[in-house]
Motif scaffolding. Structure first.
Motif, PDB file in Angstrom:
ATOM      1  N   PHE B  33       3.573  -4.644  65.158  1.00  0.00           N
ATOM      2  CA  PHE B  33       4.865  -4.885  64.977  1.00  0.00           C
ATOM      3  C   PHE B  33       5.550  -4.704  66.389  1.00  0.00           C
ATOM      4  O   PHE B  33       6.331  -5.598  66.635  1.00  0.00           O
ATOM      5  CB  PHE B  33       5.455  -3.403  64.129  1.00  0.00           C
ATOM      6  N   ARG B  37       6.419  -8.123  66.223  1.00  0.00           N
ATOM      7  CA  ARG B  37       7.532  -8.046  65.344  1.00  0.00           C
ATOM      8  C   ARG B  37       7.156  -8.365  63.871  1.00  0.00           C
ATOM      9  O   ARG B  37       7.873  -8.998  63.237  1.00  0.00           O
ATOM     10  CB  ARG B  37       8.762  -8.753  65.911  1.00  0.00           C
ATOM     11  N   VAL B  39       5.677  -7.173  60.343  1.00  0.00           N
ATOM     12  CA  VAL B  39       5.086  -5.895  59.599  1.00  0.00           C
ATOM     13  C   VAL B  39       3.781  -6.543  58.650  1.00  0.00           C
ATOM     14  O   VAL B  39       3.808  -7.373  58.032  1.00  0.00           O
ATOM     15  CB  VAL B  39       6.129  -5.282  58.402  1.00  0.00           C
ATOM     16  N   VAL B  41       2.019  -6.008  55.812  1.00  0.00           N
ATOM     17  CA  VAL B  41       2.023  -5.667  54.617  1.00  0.00           C
ATOM     18  C   VAL B  41       0.564  -5.630  53.808  1.00  0.00           C
ATOM     19  O   VAL B  41       0.352  -5.001  52.879  1.00  0.00           O
ATOM     20  CB  VAL B  41       2.846  -6.423  53.722  1.00  0.00           C
ATOM     21  N   LEU B  91       3.196 -18.359  62.678  1.00  0.00           N
ATOM     22  CA  LEU B  91       4.155 -17.960  62.114  1.00  0.00           C
ATOM     23  C   LEU B  91       5.214 -16.891  62.964  1.00  0.00           C
ATOM     24  O   LEU B  91       6.015 -16.220  62.369  1.00  0.00           O
ATOM     25  CB  LEU B  91       4.007 -17.195  60.930  1.00  0.00           C
ATOM     26  N   GLU B  96      11.103 -13.223  58.622  1.00  0.00           N
ATOM     27  CA  GLU B  96      10.440 -11.942  57.829  1.00  0.00           C
ATOM     28  C   GLU B  96       9.717 -12.294  56.456  1.00  0.00           C
ATOM     29  O   GLU B  96       8.579 -11.961  56.299  1.00  0.00           O
ATOM     30  CB  GLU B  96      11.260 -10.536  57.481  1.00  0.00           C
ATOM     31  N   LEU B  97      10.514 -13.234  55.659  1.00  0.00           N
ATOM     32  CA  LEU B  97      10.026 -13.553  54.326  1.00  0.00           C
ATOM     33  C   LEU B  97       8.625 -14.116  54.461  1.00  0.00           C
ATOM     34  O   LEU B  97       7.806 -14.006  53.657  1.00  0.00           O
ATOM     35  CB  LEU B  97      10.949 -14.814  53.945  1.00  0.00           C
ATOM     36  N   THR B  98       8.271 -14.987  55.607  1.00  0.00           N
ATOM     37  CA  THR B  98       6.968 -15.814  55.650  1.00  0.00           C
ATOM     38  C   THR B  98       5.887 -14.701  56.032  1.00  0.00           C
ATOM     39  O   THR B  98       4.985 -14.769  55.630  1.00  0.00           O
ATOM     40  CB  THR B  98       7.086 -17.236  56.512  1.00  0.00           C
ATOM     41  N   LEU B 100       5.899 -11.742  55.919  1.00  0.00           N
ATOM     42  CA  LEU B 100       5.519 -10.402  54.866  1.00  0.00           C
ATOM     43  C   LEU B 100       4.548 -11.162  53.838  1.00  0.00           C
ATOM     44  O   LEU B 100       3.770 -10.453  53.531  1.00  0.00           O
ATOM     45  CB  LEU B 100       7.050 -10.183  54.423  1.00  0.00           C
ATOM     46  N   GLY B 237       8.476   5.599  65.329  1.00  0.00           N
ATOM     47  CA  GLY B 237       9.394   4.561  66.037  1.00  0.00           C
ATOM     48  C   GLY B 237       9.074   3.188  65.568  1.00  0.00           C
ATOM     49  O   GLY B 237       9.716   2.350  66.282  1.00  0.00           O
ATOM     50  N   LEU B 238       8.088   2.764  64.794  1.00  0.00           N
ATOM     51  CA  LEU B 238       7.697   1.658  64.290  1.00  0.00           C
ATOM     52  C   LEU B 238       6.919   0.866  65.389  1.00  0.00           C
ATOM     53  O   LEU B 238       6.012   0.222  64.977  1.00  0.00           O
ATOM     54  CB  LEU B 238       8.977   0.876  63.834  1.00  0.00           C
ATOM     55  N   SER B 239       7.339   0.652  66.630  1.00  0.00           N
ATOM     56  CA  SER B 239       6.873  -0.151  67.564  1.00  0.00           C
ATOM     57  C   SER B 239       6.248   0.592  68.567  1.00  0.00           C
ATOM     58  O   SER B 239       5.690  -0.048  69.730  1.00  0.00           O
ATOM     59  CB  SER B 239       7.946  -1.007  68.025  1.00  0.00           C
TER      60      SER B 239
ATOM     61  N   VAL C  54      15.009  -9.700  53.492  1.00  0.00           N
ATOM     62  CA  VAL C  54      13.896  -9.512  52.538  1.00  0.00           C
ATOM     63  C   VAL C  54      13.907  -8.164  51.745  1.00  0.00           C
ATOM     64  O   VAL C  54      13.594  -7.293  52.449  1.00  0.00           O
ATOM     65  CB  VAL C  54      12.574  -9.674  52.974  1.00  0.00           C
ATOM     66  N   PHE C  56      12.198  -5.874  50.069  1.00  0.00           N
ATOM     67  CA  PHE C  56      10.831  -5.846  49.302  1.00  0.00           C
ATOM     68  C   PHE C  56      10.766  -4.972  48.516  1.00  0.00           C
ATOM     69  O   PHE C  56       9.344  -4.616  47.950  1.00  0.00           O
ATOM     70  CB  PHE C  56       9.853  -5.274  50.820  1.00  0.00           C
ATOM     71  N   ILE C 302       2.354 -21.278  53.098  1.00  0.00           N
ATOM     72  CA  ILE C 302       3.349 -20.734  54.106  1.00  0.00           C
ATOM     73  C   ILE C 302       3.484 -21.675  55.410  1.00  0.00           C
ATOM     74  O   ILE C 302       4.294 -21.991  56.075  1.00  0.00           O
ATOM     75  CB  ILE C 302       2.916 -19.197  54.236  1.00  0.00           C
TER      76      ILE C 302
END
Lengths: 242, 299, 326
Positions: B33, B37, B39, B41, B91, B96-98, B100, B237-239, C54, C56, C302
């Motif tokens: 991430f 950037r 995520v 999943v 990508l 984010e759509l794509t 994720l 902190g995610l990143s 999004v 989720f 995609i």
């Protein structure tokens, strides 16, 4: 003349850097004011404070009699503050026509969809973008993007238009055309224009009636254009003599 | 000591040990991430691959899970590179759509391949190497080894990040992508490298995780670890991979502590309540401190 | 009238599905499945397609809606009789909208990946809260077959689950499509367009982005609640938390919107048809392997067609026809 924008003693710091210190600024209805200053002098910060991207640490901003200091950006636009960005931010995959129409729909004019497109038509013709109306905005040249941003901001019928380095990179021929369009629109609609410029001093001399010079986050000089450009302190800042 | 406190103390100690593995499990997610950037999943599916790797190396060849870690790491590098160069590379900077959906689909693909190859059954194995006796509690040595292995992996990553050429380049990208490409860093190559290393760390952590789940290896085991890793990553902190590592500790402690506490309340089902608490923490943190509990960033 | 023309193909497609199901032997259930995916895509698109955010954890709204119906049916059937169904829809709508306002007011301040993770946290957190505290039957769920039989009789309950539950889905899909059309044709449509491209610039242009996001979130969520009430509680007659909070439905909704074309009127419908038909065909032809085949297919789509089927169609057509397909 009536004061449309009254900036009272604003300061803004980012971490350890004080970008603006106690700056006052008055803009009168219908005037063209130039804000000049070298890179890092705090011009963009000042613009972002006026348009609401940031909030000042201290000081107040009064627009057209309303205290807008803590209003979000969109409310200020609805009240009549329009702006362009230093690096143009068109809605890229949206047509040129729609870009400008969106400006009309949500600005202080706040019109419906059809009226928005009608208003957009007028501004596109004025700025010579009519032939490109159905193209996506990302296909425009950098100069065209700037013009489109000005058209988009004007379409919202602002009382005050903030131009952020809008003339940078414009070839001399186009610059003259742009300046005359701007003067004409300004006179026709009676709006005040604040143009922020780093380098093109000629454009400021031709355009602005009054100039404010910022230096290291403070207001250095303020006055009629001719006088300011003769000022010794301004020459020092610009010619690098200290 | 009252029995409840002894139980809590034992649980917390176990939590700290498992927490180190959780931390390592999440470093890859945060690295990916932080740099791309994106995520991931499908994170848990890679953990599953590592768990199967350890399982087969142990049951077929008698290789202990600790030694499976380098194998899983290499498998992870391969899987990561495969996924990166076929899909992810195209990508980067997509909505984010794509991304994720892409990472989720790749995870599903791994799970379905695992199910096809190894069946849907729960599997497990026992590798026992003795115990460490402390006052009031006994800690199985293999779990302690997993703890030490996780800490070492985190240290190696840290040193590589601080001193290694490519590590420094990746840190530069995390700070400022455009700036990094201007000073001659091969940004695309570094994306591929950090993605592969992120996946490799995840797969390797799956191998260590087998020491904590005696019969929990199956194709769909990853889902819950994806969710745990999200909470841990947000804690850190995610990143920030280092934030994630310490986030893992905190999560391990909270998970085990909360389990003990909720167990005392009649009418509550402590297992579900622990997860509920985890997601509550996730939400609160995202809202008040999206930069993470430790405020760490970059490196 | 002209602005309603894009709605005609939508009506035509759902009408064809409905009549095919009604008139051809054995086709009702397959058509109802397509209508479910169409409706799911249509309502999710109102948020995801218009805002680009999004969610989720979108399935939480369907789940809470299914609980709304189940609570009404199981606790009020003695007093209300057949009125439990309308009451259940109202309750589903209210519960889903309350949840959406609560989640939206806080989570919509987050952007991109942070928003996606927060929403997945809401959905999973809610599920574990229900299971952990035993709320609404906890992990045992709520079974409504007996209350429905008591209220409607054996025959009535049967037709409720095999006919009416599906028919209501067609209605929800049409309502969602109509709302989408109204939004796309209005100022709000342009506000969403601007926001998806550049949220900060949109705010500077005078667009109250927070309000529009919340509006889309609210509409999408409350209609989602109705889908849950109908497609799950009324059709299946039970609600189990592990089923109704299954992340797979969120993923399916995302796939449908992406496949058809995000932010368009016809896209989610086309995406729903293609997805539903493909899933059905794979399940029949390669039983047990459908996911194995589906996952790489999604990856190819995609990478190769990120703008979706309707997106491609619109690109191929001249600008004059852009207005016809929305």
């Amino acid at each position: 003349m009536r004061v449309i924008l009254d900036v009272k003693g604003v300061s803004k710091g980012f971490g350890g850097v004080q970008a603006l210190r106690d700056v006052d600024l008055e803009v009168r209805a219908g005037e063209i004011l130039g804000i000049v200053g070298p890179n890092g002098s705090g011009k963009t910060t000042l613009f972002n404070l006026i348009s609401g991207v940031y909030r000042p640490d201290t000081g107040r901003i009064i627009f057209d009699g309303v205290d807008v200091t803590s209003l979000p950006p969109f409310r200020r636009t609805v009240l009549g503050i329009g702006r362009t960005f230093q690096i143009p931010r068109p809605f890229k995959r949206v047509t040129v026509m729609e870009n400008v129409a969106i400006g009309a729909m949500f600005g202080s004019s706040s019109v419906g969809v059809e009226e928005g497109f009608r208003v957009a038509e007028g501004y596109l013709k004025v700025f010579g973008l009519w032939d490109k109306r159905d193209r996506d905005a990302e296909s425009l040249t950098p100069v065209e993007r700037r013009l489109m941003e000005v058209a988009r901001a004007l379409a919202g019928r602002p009382k005050l238009l903030l131009l952020d380095e809008v003339m940078a990179g414009m070839p001399p021929g186009e610059l003259d055309g742009f300046l005359s369009i701007l003067r004409e629109v300004k006179v026709r609609e009676g709006i005040a224009v604040v143009a922020m410029v780093e380098h093109i001093m000629r454009a400021v001399k031709d355009l602005a009636e009054r100039v404010v010079v910022l230096h290291q986050g403070r207001k250095l000089v303020e006055g009629p254009t001719r006088e300011v450009f003769m000022d010794k302190r301004v020459l020092e800042v610009y010619l690098g003599r200290t | 000591m009252p029995p409840f406190l002894i139980a809590l103390y034992g649980n917390l100690l176990n939590g700290a040990i498992l927490g180190a593995v959780y931390g390592m499990m999440t470093m890859g997610l945060s690295l990916i991430f932080g740099v791309l950037r994106i995520v991931n999943v499908g994170h848990g599916a890679f953990i599953m691959v590592g768990a199967y790797t350890a399982f087969f190396l142990f049951t077929l060849y008698g290789i202990p899970p600790l030694l499976a870690v380098p194998f899983s790491f290499i498998i992870g590098m391969g899987l990561g590179a495969l996924f990166f160069y076929t899909v992810i590379k195209r990508l980067i900077d997509s909505p984010e759509l794509t991304t994720l959906l892409a990472t989720f689909s790749f995870g599903v693909l791994l799970e379905e391949v695992a199910k096809l190859l190894w069946g849907p059954d729960y599997r497990g194995f026992n590798w026992e190497v003795g115990s460490l006796h402390l006052p009031f509690v006994t800690i199985p040595l293999e779990k302690l080894y997993a703890f030490l292995a996780s800490v070492s992996m985190a240290l190696i990553l840290y040193i590589w990040f601080k001193k290694g050429r490519s590590g420094m380049a990746i840190r530069a990208i995390m700070e400022d992508r455009e700036g990094a490409s201007c000073c001659g860093i091969n940004v695309d190559g570094m994306y591929g490298l950090s993605f592969s290393i992120g996946i490799a760390l995840t797969v390797a952590s799956g191998s260590l995780l087998t020491l904590f789940i005696p019969v929990g290896i199956h194709p769909y085991m990853g889902g819950i670890y994806t969710l745990k890793a999200f909470v841990i990553a947000v804690l850190g902190g995610l990143s920030s991979p280092w934030g994630a590592f310490f986030g893992g500790f905190i999560f391990g402690l909270v998970e085990n502590g909360a389990y003990s506490l909720f167990g005392l309340v009649p009418g509550l089902e402590p297992f579900s309540m622990t997860y509920f608490a985890a997601f509550l923490i996730l939400l609160i943190l995202l809202l008040i401190r999206p930069e993470g509990l430790l405020g760490a960033n970059g490196g | 009238m002209r602005q309603y023309i894009p709605f005609l193909p939508v009506v035509a497609i759902y009408g064809t599905l409905f009549l095919t199901g009604l008139l051809l032997e054995g086709m009702w259930q397959p058509m109802a499945l397509l209508a479910f995916y169409g409706a799911l895509g249509q309502v999710f698109n109102i948020f995801l397609g218009l805002t680009g955010y999004v969610d989720f954890g979108y399935v939480a709204f369907l789940a809470i809606g299914s609980y709304g119906m189940a609570i009404a049916a199981s606790s009020l059937y003695e007093d209300l009789g057949w009125w439990i169904v309308p009451t259940g829809f109202v309750l589903a709508f209210i519960m889903a909208s309350f949840l959406s306002i609560a989640v939206g007011a806080i989570a919509l301040r987050l952007k991109g990946a942070y928003f996606a993770i927060a929403t997945i946290g809401v959905s999973e957190g809610l599920r574990y809260l229900i299971e952990g505290t035993g709320l609404w039957g906890g992990s045992m769920g709520i079974i409504v077959s007996r209350p429905l039989r008591e209220a409607f009789g054996r025959e009535g309950a049967n037709s409720l689950s095999t006919f009416w539950a599906d028919s209501i889905l067609y209605g929800i899909a049409l309502v969602a499509a109509f709302i989408t059309l109204m939004i796309l044709k209005s100022r709000a449509g342009y506000a969403f367009l601007a926001m998806r491209e550049d949220e900060e610039a949109a705010r500077v242009m005078g667009i109250d982005t927070t309000r529009y996001k919340l509006l889309a979130f609210f509409i999408s969520a409350s209609l989602g609640g109705l889908i849950g009430a109908s497609a799950w509680t009324l059709k299946m007659n039970y609600v189990f938390p592990s089923d109704v909070f299954d992340i797979v439905y969120t993923i399916e909704a995302i796939i449908i919107v992406l496949l058809g074309g995000s932010g368009t009127l016809l896209g989610p419908l086309v995406g729903g048809l293609v997805y539903g038909a493909l899933k059905y065909w794979l399940a029949v032809t390669f039983p047990g392997l459908q996911l194995l085949l589906f996952a790489p297919l999604i990856l190819v789509i995609i990478v190769a067609f990120p703008q979706g089927i309707i997106g491609i169609l619109r690109e191929r057509m001249g600008s004059a026809f852009r207005g016809v397909i929305l």
